[in-house]
Design an enzyme around this catalytic site. Structure first.
Site, PDB file in Angstrom:
ATOM      1  N   SER A 197       0.830  -1.213   0.000  1.00  0.00           N
ATOM      2  CA  SER A 197       0.000   0.000   0.000  1.00  0.00           C
ATOM      3  C   SER A 197       0.859   1.256   0.000  1.00  0.00           C
ATOM      4  O   SER A 197       0.489   2.274  -0.596  1.00  0.00           O
ATOM      5  CB  SER A 197      -0.932   0.004   1.217  1.00  0.00           C
ATOM      6  OG  SER A 197      -1.820  -1.091   1.180  1.00  0.00           O
ATOM      7  N   ASP A 198       2.003   1.200   0.674  1.00  0.00           N
ATOM      8  CA  ASP A 198       2.909   2.350   0.685  1.00  0.00           C
ATOM      9  C   ASP A 198       3.393   2.674  -0.722  1.00  0.00           C
ATOM     10  O   ASP A 198       3.464   3.842  -1.111  1.00  0.00           O
ATOM     11  CB  ASP A 198       4.121   2.064   1.584  1.00  0.00           C
ATOM     12  CG  ASP A 198       3.785   2.156   3.054  1.00  0.00           C
ATOM     13  OD1 ASP A 198       3.615   3.280   3.542  1.00  0.00           O
ATOM     14  OD2 ASP A 198       3.683   1.109   3.711  1.00  0.00           O
ATOM     15  N   PHE A 199       3.736   1.639  -1.468  1.00  0.00           N
ATOM     16  CA  PHE A 199       4.302   1.895  -2.789  1.00  0.00           C
ATOM     17  C   PHE A 199       3.240   2.332  -3.786  1.00  0.00           C
ATOM     18  O   PHE A 199       3.518   3.130  -4.688  1.00  0.00           O
ATOM     19  CB  PHE A 199       5.077   0.668  -3.261  1.00  0.00           C
ATOM     20  CG  PHE A 199       6.216   0.352  -2.333  1.00  0.00           C
ATOM     21  CD1 PHE A 199       7.290   1.217  -2.230  1.00  0.00           C
ATOM     22  CD2 PHE A 199       6.188  -0.773  -1.522  1.00  0.00           C
ATOM     23  CE1 PHE A 199       8.326   0.960  -1.354  1.00  0.00           C
ATOM     24  CE2 PHE A 199       7.225  -1.030  -0.638  1.00  0.00           C
ATOM     25  CZ  PHE A 199       8.301  -0.163  -0.555  1.00  0.00           C
ATOM     26  N   THR A 202       3.202   5.873  -3.145  1.00  0.00           N
ATOM     27  CA  THR A 202       4.374   6.504  -3.756  1.00  0.00           C
ATOM     28  C   THR A 202       4.118   6.814  -5.222  1.00  0.00           C
ATOM     29  O   THR A 202       4.326   7.946  -5.685  1.00  0.00           O
ATOM     30  CB  THR A 202       5.603   5.585  -3.651  1.00  0.00           C
ATOM     31  OG1 THR A 202       5.929   5.379  -2.276  1.00  0.00           O
ATOM     32  CG2 THR A 202       6.804   6.185  -4.363  1.00  0.00           C
TER      33      THR A 202
END
Length: 363
Positions: A197-199, A202
């Site tokens: 989910s972070d990427f 990003t």
């Protein structure tokens, strides 16, 4: 990146001359900042000396040079350096009014601000978008939160592994497990991967920033990007949601398999934890694959002769393939299959990646 000027080649990167103030921590926005630095932007990471507010990738991550954290371990984490490569650093205590004014002075001469606090934090410090736009009218700012700046969940903290259940991706993820059709039980959600989910956040931030920079160049106007990781995650589920809404069919976990291709997956090779990935897309490649294995008779096996039969009998087919791949290295399998016109490649660990001839030739 190279360009031509007056007949001479000179190096210039797309974001040369753009300055970024990076107030973010952990993964999503620090990685976005690192990419902006790769593109040529001057990125200034705002750090803190307070342990409770320190970027956790400094303190709980590795790897460390020679596997030794050392006395200044907070300066040596490989994860921290990967996510903050190319950045300058400034340490401020944002609870101090003096530090807040220093930050505003920096924003006055900058183009972009990245932050990933919960909404109440930046407002409490007087550093929300409205306040910073007052000192930099054409500012572009990304506020990356778990659930956005509105709605009943807006002030909840978030991290990737906690977000995944809320936006449903865990129901789609997982390797194959024992079951009547070789698929995982429907009631066992799985983690999506390493903070995926972070990427997604990003990549969304980078695309939004490029659009905002283009818009500012055309109109002179800045932009506030309210980036909710929950929303980004939900948007990832389009196919599964539509399939259920229109066909009444729940998407099942596939592991490394494919909805239609077979064989398709990762197979064990000679050596410790060595694997190869391969895919057979059509009957022409299937015939070539059988010849490459030295098993041309497989093409006439009633279990595997037609694409649908191969797909339905994947467990049996995987056993046949694994018995062959286990006798060779991943590179040997790749070379044999690629020579036959079948897509294949080794699954590299970190050491193999760094030693790979293509990576080295590309410098």
């Amino acid at each position: 990146m190279t360009a031509l000027k007056n007949g001479e080649i000179f190096k210039r990167r797309p974001l040369d001359g753009i300055r970024v103030v990076d107030l973010s921590r952990v993964f999503a926005m620090p990685f976005a900042g690192a990419n902006l630095a790769d593109f040529g932007a001057q990125v200034i990471k705002i750090d803190t000396h307070h342990t409770q507010f320190m970027d956790t990738t400094r303190t709980i991550m590795g790897p460390f040079p020679d596997n030794e954290p050392g006395q200044a371990y907070w300066e040596r984490s490989g994860t921290f350096h990967t996510l903050n490569r190319g950045k300058a650093s400034l340490t401020l205590d944002l609870r101090s009014e003096v530090a807040q004014e220093v930050l505003k002075d920096l924003v006055r001469v900058s183009d972009i601000v990245l932050e990933n606090f919960t909404p109440r934090v930046m407002a409490r410090f007087g550093l929300d978008y409205a306040s910073l736009r007052a000192v930099k009218p054409d500012l572009i700012m990304v506020s990356n939160t778990g659930y956005g700046h509105s709605g009943p969940w807006s002030n909840f903290g978030a991290m990737a592994s906690a977000l995944e259940p809320t936006h449903g991706t865990g129901a789609f993820m997982g390797y194959l497990q024992d079951g009547p059709d070789g698929l995982a039980p429907e009631d066992v959600p799985n983690k999506m991967g390493n903070s995926y989910s972070d990427f997604m956040a990003t990549w969304t931030a980078l695309g939004s920033l490029m659009a905002a920079l283009l818009r500012r160049a055309r109109t002179g106007q800045g932009m506030w990007i309210d980036l909710a990781m929950y929303q980004v995650g939900v948007s990832f589920l389009g196919e599964g949601i539509l399939d259920y809404a229109f066909n009444g069919r729940a998407t099942r976990r596939l592991g490394n398999r494919h909805p239609s291709m077979s064989p398709h997956g990762c197979y064990p090779c000679l050596g410790d934890d060595q694997w190869v990935a391969l895919a057979v897309r059509d009957d022409t490649e299937w015939l070539a694959f059988c010849r490459a294995l030295g098993r041309p008779e497989l093409a006439g096996d009633p279990r595997f002769g037609e694409p649908l039969q191969r797909w339905r009998n994947q467990n049996d087919l995987d056993e046949v393939i694994a018995s062959w791949t286990k006798t060779q290295t991943s590179y040997q399998v790749m070379e044999v299959l690629q020579a036959a016109g079948v897509p294949a490649g080794p699954v590299l660990n970190a050491g193999q990646l760094l030693a790979d001839t293509h990576l080295r030739d590309r410098n």
